[in-house]
Enzyme design. Structure first.
Site, PDB file in Angstrom:
ATOM      1  N   GLU A  16       0.894  -1.240  -0.073  1.00 40.94           N
ATOM      2  CA  GLU A  16       0.027  -0.107   0.050  1.00 40.94           C
ATOM      3  C   GLU A  16       0.779   1.337  -0.025  1.00 40.94           C
ATOM      4  O   GLU A  16       0.836   2.143   0.936  1.00 40.94           O
ATOM      5  CB  GLU A  16      -1.130  -0.084   1.308  1.00 40.94           C
ATOM      6  CG  GLU A  16      -1.949  -1.185   1.170  1.00 40.94           C
ATOM      7  CD  GLU A  16      -3.098  -1.193   2.191  1.00 40.94           C
ATOM      8  OE1 GLU A  16      -2.877  -0.461   3.207  1.00 40.94           O
ATOM      9  OE2 GLU A  16      -3.863  -1.869   2.143  1.00 40.94           O
ATOM     10  N   GLU A  65      -5.053  -8.146  -0.796  1.00 39.83           N
ATOM     11  CA  GLU A  65      -5.850  -8.022   0.701  1.00 39.83           C
ATOM     12  C   GLU A  65      -7.189  -7.980   0.221  1.00 39.83           C
ATOM     13  O   GLU A  65      -7.589  -6.889  -0.551  1.00 39.83           O
ATOM     14  CB  GLU A  65      -5.169  -6.888   1.447  1.00 39.83           C
ATOM     15  CG  GLU A  65      -3.856  -6.986   1.964  1.00 39.83           C
ATOM     16  CD  GLU A  65      -3.464  -6.012   2.997  1.00 39.83           C
ATOM     17  OE1 GLU A  65      -4.616  -5.185   3.450  1.00 39.83           O
ATOM     18  OE2 GLU A  65      -2.059  -5.718   3.210  1.00 39.83           O
TER      19      GLU A  65
END
Length: 948
Positions: free
Chosen positions: A328, A586
């Site tokens: 991320e 994810e």
């Protein structure tokens, strides 16, 4: 400190293994005199008017070895010479060595790996001691003695892939260039365990809001000191919200940690990491810009780990298949159009929300009145303001403290480096110390030297990914690169490789996987499952005028909304990255929904089942590979995943008592029981040749309390349905174990008195929703897949691959193609016994005459009907797999296979279809035999999870 010896990138594999076996393993080593300590060109320079900076990773020895040496090291189509089961990539599909299409489904292991052992995020004690250098991650994701239990459970649930969380801090916490070699050795031992259970793994260099010292995870503490920041003052200056500094850690606001991305500490660090040479040219350390210094050490850390892994026998490619680039990633303040306003790209605000300028002023100790935001069902909403007064305390290290850190860690700052105790951005002309006013509101939009608009994707993110991939592949040649863009952002387009020093001898378009993340944001942020949801991605992509127009009402609309969002993500990736596999790195749900109502004595996971089923439907409808977030071996109801109040683990030790299938018998008493019941139970042999009743999935072990023998035997007898193997099995052992009961360290049961055997599902949460059937290996190209939880029906179709693969594709790129030849291996379908029970197990669950005499009965057809359009199949119930042959010569009516099913003719177009109808039974109803009344959980599921 000793020196890390040369890796196999400069020696043969045999030499490396011999070297490892003769070396001692001190806790930390420095990486030097090896290819990974030479240089990767980051193509950045400091201010032309300052001391010139050197270009890290510029040494030519960094590049790949010459061809002759390369061929001697990698003799099997580019993979490690000892690799027996590498993964190939062809277009958007993974392939095995036989040419079958492989679907990867797995979990992130683990959420608690973000934190060192003994330092959960809520614990303030010892947080900043020793500058964060004396911590250990050995035992993350779990102690080695628990590996069999957790890996056995994950294998039983049908997973075959692990996204392995390894933070930068876990490697280099002791200081720049000092690596925790004992942690490396621990990881290797875990990987060997993963190999026993057939898992593939890829490493995730995990971070959240830069570091746990700025409210998240990832980078070591010394990186903040390098930038001149003082984490001990972050709370007072609002530079970061840190869990253990919050006044009431147990009631840390939901998902507030995300707001740290826009606060001073994390925004500064990401701006420096990705574009320090452009926006902070005076930040020069050891004759290189801070951007180069940070990226150099980040990349070298994972190179050191890669070197250690490749030096082991049988791990590279067989277990560790690749590396994520960076979890991320954030652009920091890069691209902010006006630092006096909350950026329009800042989509999540909660509680105190300063503008970038206010964040800088707070960091300098100046009182500010900032906007205050609250979270509503339709997203963040401004609600008043709040005054924050640091009372002159600054978020920047004082001259004395900074000098102490410099001496401790050994770096040398250039004379032009910004002064200690003062904001580095003010010293770069962003705002004025005297007036506290902005000087250049759009400072982070354009390159200050050229005034050209600065594009984060093309000038920061992709060059970083290239450097990282190039570095890793000098060591792990066939490593798959899992390319992960910023969350919910469009991926940057992959340009063709160019021939400058940055990317010499490297092609990022080869063996790359698009690995974005996606969450149901409304459920995640509110921790509540609602009758409505929002097409957030559609709003972000401009398909709706506002959030109200994007509202989806009703279960069917919500499921289709999720499916469409993931379809868009997959399509965007293929348009920008190319025809490569997509893997959702994810995706998951919070289990502490509704103020943890599921954890109450009469609680249940019905809402979580609905949410997870919707997520799984969206994934499988789009043929997506994925790793769920997450499996946490030390999850608890009170502290969740031990990090910032998150609670997304598929399993919790606090749920061990919630499932009625739990065994309460100890090993010694099971031995006694098995001697009486052995006639109706299959067994696994332990090294001392005892017979222990087991189900065909692994039974797991924990310490048991003192229970009378009679009570234990009664409980065991009552649970016969989970203690039997199907008598129709045609092979011995279990694919989910190593041919022995799962005891401590995988050893025999000698001396295991008091160890408790558990059904693998015990402690699992909403298991019936995520433990689903799917085709693990397909002798062709998947077409359609569906699983209805309401009627327990699985459907799958595929188009058979031609009997030979195209030699041209193999010649052009051997790493992306399996070996040529006939494809004769069967399609392998995972059928979890939770939904598709074995005959004996199902009949035993019905009780009475249904189970009488089953041990003496000859094998019969499965209780779950199977219909195929062609070929023949065999159901290995104890392995939870169905093998389906559809190759040449497999057609023709009337042939009776060992499993009692007929060969069927194939369809003219080469498309094959299968339907398997499962059971609503005690194994998936959580309450004894399945009921038909309205009180049954299945009745609720039929209403809330119906696919129409």
């Amino acid at each position: 400190m000793t020196q890390l010896q040369p890796s196999q990138s400069s020696t043969t594999l045999t030499e490396d293994i011999a070297l490892r076996n003769t070396l001692l393993l001190p806790q930390h080593r420095t990486l030097n005199n090896s290819p990974s300590s030479s240089s990767l060109n980051t193509n950045t320079t400091a201010n032309a008017n300052t001391v010139p900076t050197r270009r890290p990773f510029a040494d030519a020895s960094f590049h790949a070895a010459d061809a002759s040496q390369d061929e001697s090291m990698y003799g099997t189509q580019g993979h490690h010479p000892t690799s027996k089961a590498p993964l190939y990539i062809r277009g958007q599909w993974f392939k095995d060595h036989t040419g079958r299409t492989v679907t990867l489904r797995g979990v992130n292991l683990s959420g608690s790996s973000k934190m060192p052992v003994g330092y959960p995020s809520h614990q303030a004690e010892g947080f900043l001691d020793t500058d964060g250098t004396e911590v250990s991650f050995i035992g993350r994701p779990f102690p080695l003695e628990e590996a069999d239990e957790h890996l056995g459970r994950l294998k039983h649930w049908g997973f075959n892939l692990l996204r392995f969380i390894v933070t930068w801090e876990s490697i280099e916490h002791a200081g720049p260039g000092k690596y925790d070699m004992e942690f490396f050795e621990y990881l290797v031992q875990v990987f060997y365990k993963c190999k026993e259970y057939g898992f593939k793994c890829f490493l995730d260099p995990h971070q959240d809001v830069w570091s746990r010292f700025s409210g998240g995870s990832g980078a070591p503490l010394w990186t903040l000191h390098l930038a001149g920041l003082d984490p001990s003052h972050f709370a007072q200056t609002n530079a970061a919200l840190v869990h253990n500094h919050y006044e009431d850690p147990e009631n840390f606001p939901k998902m507030i940690w995300v707001t740290n991305y826009t606060k001073l500490a994390a925004a500064t660090m990401f701006t420096l990491f990705f574009a320090g040479s452009v926006f902070a040219p005076n930040c020069v350390v050891d004759n290189m810009n801070i951007q180069d210094y940070l990226q150099t050490h980040y990349i070298k850390s994972y190179m050191a780990l890669a070197e250690y892994i490749t030096a082991q026998h049988g791990i590279e490619d067989d277990v560790v298949i690749g590396y994520d680039t960076l979890n991320e990633p954030s652009a920091g303040w890069i691209g902010v159009e006006d630092i006096t306003k909350i950026p329009h790209t800042q989509e999540y605000s909660k509680e105190s929300t300063p503008t970038p300028l206010q964040a800088m002023l707070l960091g300098q100790g100046h009182k500010q009145t900032v906007d205050f935001w609250v979270l509503t069902f339709f997203g963040p909403k401004k609600k008043g303001s709040k005054t924050i007064d640091p009372e002159g305390v600054t978020a920047w290290l004082s001259p004395e403290d900074r000098a102490q850190k410099d001496e401790r860690f050994g770096w040398k700052r250039a004379p032009q480096f910004p002064r200690a105790g003062e904001c580095i951005w003010a010293q770069h002309g962003v705002w004025d110390f005297a007036t506290q006013q902005t000087l250049v509101p759009d400072y982070f939009v354009r390159d200050p030297r050229t005034q050209e608009k600065f594009d984060f994707g093309s000038r920061s993110f992709l060059p970083f990914c290239r450097r990282f991939a190039q570095a890793v592949r000098t060591i792990h040649k066939a490593a798959i690169i899992f390319l992960e863009p910023p969350v919910n952002e469009l991926p940057p387009s992959l340009p063709p490789p160019h021939d400058d020093d940055d990317v010499a001898q490297f092609d990022i378009t080869s063996r790359v996987v698009y690995a974005p993340h996606w969450y149901d944001g409304l459920t995640l942020l509110n921790k509540r499952w609602n009758f409505f949801n929002i097409d957030y991605l559609g709003v972000k992509r401009g398909r709706y005028a506002n959030y109200a127009a994007a509202v989806k009402i009703g279960e069917k609309a919500i499921r289709e909304c999720f499916r469409h969002q993931l379809a868009c993500i997959k399509e965007e990736g293929q348009e920008a990255i190319g025809q490569h596999p997509t893997l959702i790195g994810e995706i998951g749900i919070p289990y502490d929904m509704g103020d943890k109502k599921s954890y109450r004595p009469n609680g249940n996971y019905k809402d979580q089942i609905k949410a997870m089923d919707a997520n799984m439907y969206a994934l499988e409808s789009n043929h997506l590979n994925f790793t769920l977030w997450n499996y946490c071996a030390d999850n608890s109801h009170k502290w969740g995943d031990l990090w910032n109040g998150e609670d997304l683990s598929l399993w919790s030790k606090d749920d061990l008592d919630k499932d009625p299938r739990k065994f309460a018998s100890t090993i010694s008493d099971i031995d006694a029981y098995s001697s009486q019941k052995n006639g109706s139970l299959n067994s696994l042999s332990s090294p001392r040749d005892v017979t222990i009743p087991v189900q065909d999935s692994p039974t797991l072990t924990r310490r048991s309390s003192s229970v009378s023998l009679d009570k234990k035997l009664a409980q065991a007898q009552a649970q016969t349905r989970v203690g039997t193997l199907s008598s129709t099995s045609t092979s011995s052992g279990s694919s989910t174990s190593s041919g022995r009961p799962l005891l401590k360290n995988g050893t025999s049961d000698d001396g295991q008195e008091g160890r408790q055997r558990l059904h693998p599902d015990i402690g699992g949460r909403a298991v019936i929703a995520f433990c689903r059937p799917y085709a693990q290996k397909v002798a062709g190209t998947p077409l359609e897949i569906s699983f209805s939880l309401s009627n327990v029906t699985f459907k799958f179709s595929f188009k058979r691959t031609p009997s030979t693969t195209e030699p041209g594709a193999i010649a052009s790129n051997p790493l992306n193609s399996p070996k040529p030849g006939k494809l004769s291996e069967p399609t392998v379908i995972y059928l979890p016994r939770m939904h598709f029970p074995g005959r004996e197990e199902y009949l035993a669950s019905l009780g009475g005459s249904h189970s009488a005499g089953t041990a003496q009965t000859k094998p019969k057809e499965p209780v779950c009907p199977v219909t195929v359009s062609g070929g023949h199949w065999e159901w290995k119930e104890h392995e939870q797999t169905l093998l389906w042959w559809t190759g040449e010569g497999e057609d023709g009516n009337g042939y009776q296979s060992e499993a009692g099913n007929k060969r069927m003719p194939s369809l003219d177009d080469g498309v094959y279809e299968i339907t398997v109808v499962g059971k609503k039974w005690a194994g998936n109803s959580f309450g004894g035999a399945a009921k038909t009344g309205g009180s049954s959980l299945w009745s609720s599921i039929s209403q809330c999870c119906r696919i129409s």
